[in-house]
Design a protein around this motif. Structure first.
Motif, mmCIF file in Angstrom:
data_model
loop_
_atom_site.group_PDB
_atom_site.id
_atom_site.type_symbol
_atom_site.label_atom_id
_atom_site.label_comp_id
_atom_site.label_asym_id
_atom_site.label_seq_id
_atom_site.Cartn_x
_atom_site.Cartn_y
_atom_site.Cartn_z
ATOM 1 N N LEU A 1 -1.045 3.704 7.984
ATOM 2 C CA LEU A 1 -2.243 4.352 7.468
ATOM 3 C C LEU A 1 -3.398 3.989 8.380
ATOM 4 O O LEU A 1 -3.360 2.981 9.078
ATOM 5 N N TYR A 2 -4.448 4.785 8.337
ATOM 6 C CA TYR A 2 -5.583 4.525 9.219
ATOM 7 C C TYR A 2 -6.894 4.669 8.459
ATOM 8 O O TYR A 2 -7.012 5.483 7.551
ATOM 9 N N PHE A 3 -7.873 3.873 8.847
ATOM 10 C CA PHE A 3 -9.248 4.134 8.441
ATOM 11 C C PHE A 3 -10.137 3.800 9.628
ATOM 12 O O PHE A 3 -9.665 3.277 10.629
ATOM 13 N N TYR A 4 -11.400 4.107 9.522
ATOM 14 C CA TYR A 4 -12.300 3.981 10.654
ATOM 15 C C TYR A 4 -13.426 3.006 10.334
ATOM 16 O O TYR A 4 -14.136 3.178 9.355
ATOM 17 N N ASN B 1 1.376 0.187 4.884
ATOM 18 C CA ASN B 1 1.402 0.508 3.458
ATOM 19 C C ASN B 1 1.975 -0.703 2.734
ATOM 20 O O ASN B 1 3.162 -0.765 2.404
ATOM 21 N N ALA B 2 1.121 -1.682 2.483
ATOM 22 C CA ALA B 2 1.561 -2.989 1.989
ATOM 23 C C ALA B 2 2.400 -2.923 0.712
ATOM 24 O O ALA B 2 3.396 -3.643 0.598
ATOM 25 N N PRO B 3 2.045 -2.126 -0.299
ATOM 26 C CA PRO B 3 2.859 -2.125 -1.515
ATOM 27 C C PRO B 3 4.303 -1.707 -1.272
ATOM 28 O O PRO B 3 5.200 -2.099 -2.019
ATOM 29 N N ALA B 4 4.516 -0.908 -0.235
ATOM 30 C CA ALA B 4 5.866 -0.447 0.062
ATOM 31 C C ALA B 4 6.625 -1.421 0.954
ATOM 32 O O ALA B 4 7.858 -1.400 0.978
ATOM 33 N N TYR C 1 -2.864 -7.725 -5.377
ATOM 34 C CA TYR C 1 -3.325 -6.341 -5.272
ATOM 35 C C TYR C 1 -2.584 -5.580 -4.186
ATOM 36 O O TYR C 1 -2.113 -4.451 -4.405
ATOM 37 N N ILE C 2 -2.457 -6.161 -3.009
ATOM 38 C CA ILE C 2 -1.885 -5.386 -1.902
ATOM 39 C C ILE C 2 -0.398 -5.096 -2.100
ATOM 40 O O ILE C 2 0.109 -4.128 -1.517
ATOM 41 N N ILE C 3 0.284 -5.889 -2.929
ATOM 42 C CA ILE C 3 1.703 -5.602 -3.120
ATOM 43 C C ILE C 3 1.969 -4.864 -4.428
ATOM 44 O O ILE C 3 3.090 -4.391 -4.644
ATOM 45 N N ASN D 1 -1.127 5.840 -2.552
ATOM 46 C CA ASN D 1 -2.570 5.995 -2.319
ATOM 47 C C ASN D 1 -3.200 4.631 -2.078
ATOM 48 O O ASN D 1 -4.186 4.257 -2.711
ATOM 49 N N PHE D 2 -2.639 3.879 -1.142
ATOM 50 C CA PHE D 2 -3.089 2.513 -0.912
ATOM 51 C C PHE D 2 -4.229 2.464 0.096
ATOM 52 O O PHE D 2 -4.203 3.147 1.113
#
Length: 472
Positions: free
Chosen positions: A158-161, A328-331, A408-410, A416-417
């Motif tokens: 995933l990416y953000f800026y 995608n940490a939860p996955a 939280y991250i897992i 939609n993480f």
């Protein structure tokens, strides 16, 4: 066969992971590609270089960022100890001289007898045959490593800026207009720790109009690639021009909110205010708080000079924006920060996952904020050392801020993480209802520190209470 811990990336998370693993007796090989291969945002080869703000956030224990820092202090964090030693005036926040901080962190890592710092790029995930591997390559992970991680995880990144705020020379600020103060007089110094540029409503409207019409820097193709909706901005660090387009008053209620400040020229609260925070120990440089931007440099020069007090400012760094990368940490991750094995699907409760010797730390793991990354590095480093010594990895108590972040991250929705900074909303609810925001924060903090104390006593092998070596 000689066994050791391998850490890839020597930013905040990587340095903390390497230090904690070495503190617990592991031999560590720490890889850093800079300065031989630079990133779009870094300027040199010092470890732990802060490329965005020089502030690590609130230092008040009754606030979530401050609680996380206090937990890390009690856990003998190297990074927080060095930040404390190089702090600058910033009211109730912990801000540092970024160059002195990075230099001190580099010196400590280089001098540790069990840490070997290797200056070269790692383009593939190392084998775990020689021991645990911690990936702490950060938000600016090289394309080769990103591809290797994507292949290993079987999921798209995933990416953000993330955007960087401009910095000005302090003696170029017009102090006949600007004034020194901290909100509600909470500064450490008599004059106040921030320089404030006040605005009337008319001045705010002029600035807002110039901002929303200014030309932005086009993102590179590689930054837009593989993202279904093009540029995806991280909500916690929006460029000011993006925020300004949402509503005319978005800035006045956001980074330019005037609450707790009074213009000495009028004795009244300004309509809006731009705060500048000290950026180096000498006090010659100040950054514009919350003013991360992706405007073209010429446009930044034009727009920012409409701010009262900055008409003749000398900008030593303009704002910029770059792509940040995280998994995608939860996955993919367990609460120990180990990679899930293929037999565990997202949402399963796989226990400790002791079979995995690959761990992720910092922002690549989906953590957010400087101190959140340090916390991830601490846990990954401790668990890497424990795995090397055939001991079970640890999970932090969810009542602590560190444990709440890892939980939280897992446990977030893998569909939609998005990373999130430390906040009390991530923690289990208090048993008793507490009225008032400040009182609730203090109650969360008291419970967290009590839980942390019990956890550390339950694991005396960590040597947390007696550890003095993290102090610079």
């Amino acid at each position: 066969m000689r066994r050791f811990v391998t850490v890839i990336g020597a930013g905040l998370a990587g340095c903390e992971a390497a230090w904690q693993a070495a503190r617990l007796g592991a031999e560590v090989r720490l890889y850093e590609m800079r300065p031989h291969r630079m990133t779009p945002a870094h300027t040199g080869g010092a470890l732990g270089e802060l490329v965005c703000s020089n502030s690590l956030g609130s230092d008040l224990v009754g606030r979530a960022p401050g609680l996380l820092k206090e937990e890390l202090r009690r856990l003998a964090s190297l990074v927080i100890a060095i930040a404390d030693a190089h702090r600058l005036p910033a009211g109730s926040a912990l801000a540092v001289d970024r160059e002195a901080f990075a230099a001190a962190l580099t010196a400590r890592i280089e001098s540790h007898p069990r840490i070997s710092l290797i200056r070269e790029e790692v383009t593939a995930i190392p084998s775990t045959n020689t021991g645990p591997v911690v990936l702490a390559t950060g938000p600016l992970t090289s394309p080769a490593m990103a591809q290797a991680l994507q292949a290993a995880g079987g999921h798209e990144n995933l990416y953000f800026y993330d955007a960087i705020a401009p910095i000005v020379e302090s003696d170029s600020i017009d102090m006949s207009i600007a004034f020194r103060a901290s909100r509600y007089d909470r500064g450490e110094s008599d004059e106040g720790d921030y320089i404030n540029c006040p605005m009337t409503e008319a001045e705010y409207n002029t600035f807002h109009g110039a901002l929303v019409s200014a030309e932005r820097i086009a993102l590179h193709d590689f930054e837009l690639a593989d993202t279904p909706e093009g540029a995806q901005f991280f909500e916690g660090c929006l460029p000011i021009e993006v925020l300004a387009t949402r509503d005319r008053m978005a800035l006045a209620f956001g980074p330019m909110r005037p609450v707790g400040l009074f213009d000495p020229r009028t004795g009244r609260r300004p309509f809006a205010v731009v705060q500048l925070r000290q950026d180096n120990a000498a006090g010659t440089l100040y950054n514009l708080v919350g003013f991360q931007t992706n405007l073209k440099y010429g446009e930044q020069d034009r727009v920012l000079r409409t701010i009262p007090g900055l008409a003749r400012a000398r900008f030593v760094r303009y704002g910029s924006m770059h792509r940040n990368t995280y998994v995608n940490a939860p996955a993919l991750l367990l609460p120990t920060l180990q990679m899930r094995s293929t037999e565990h699907a997202a949402g399963d409760d796989p226990g400790s996952g002791a079979e995995s010797l690959l761990l992720l730390a910092g922002q690549i793991a989906g953590l957010e904020g400087y101190v959140g990354n340090v916390a991830g590095g601490w846990l990954a480093g401790v668990n890497a050392a424990r795995l090397l010594q055939n001991e079970a990895p640890l999970t932090a108590p969810t009542e602590t801020m560190m444990g709440a972040l890892m939980h939280y991250i897992i446990r977030a929705d893998p569909r939609n993480f998005q990373p999130m900074k430390a906040n009390f909303g991530l923690m289990p609810p208090l048993e008793d209802k507490v009225r008032g925001k400040r009182s609730r924060g203090e109650a969360y903090a008291a419970r967290a520190l009590a839980s942390l104390a019990g956890w550390s006593y339950a694991h005396p092998e960590l040597g947390i209470r007696a550890a003095e070596e993290a102090q610079p």
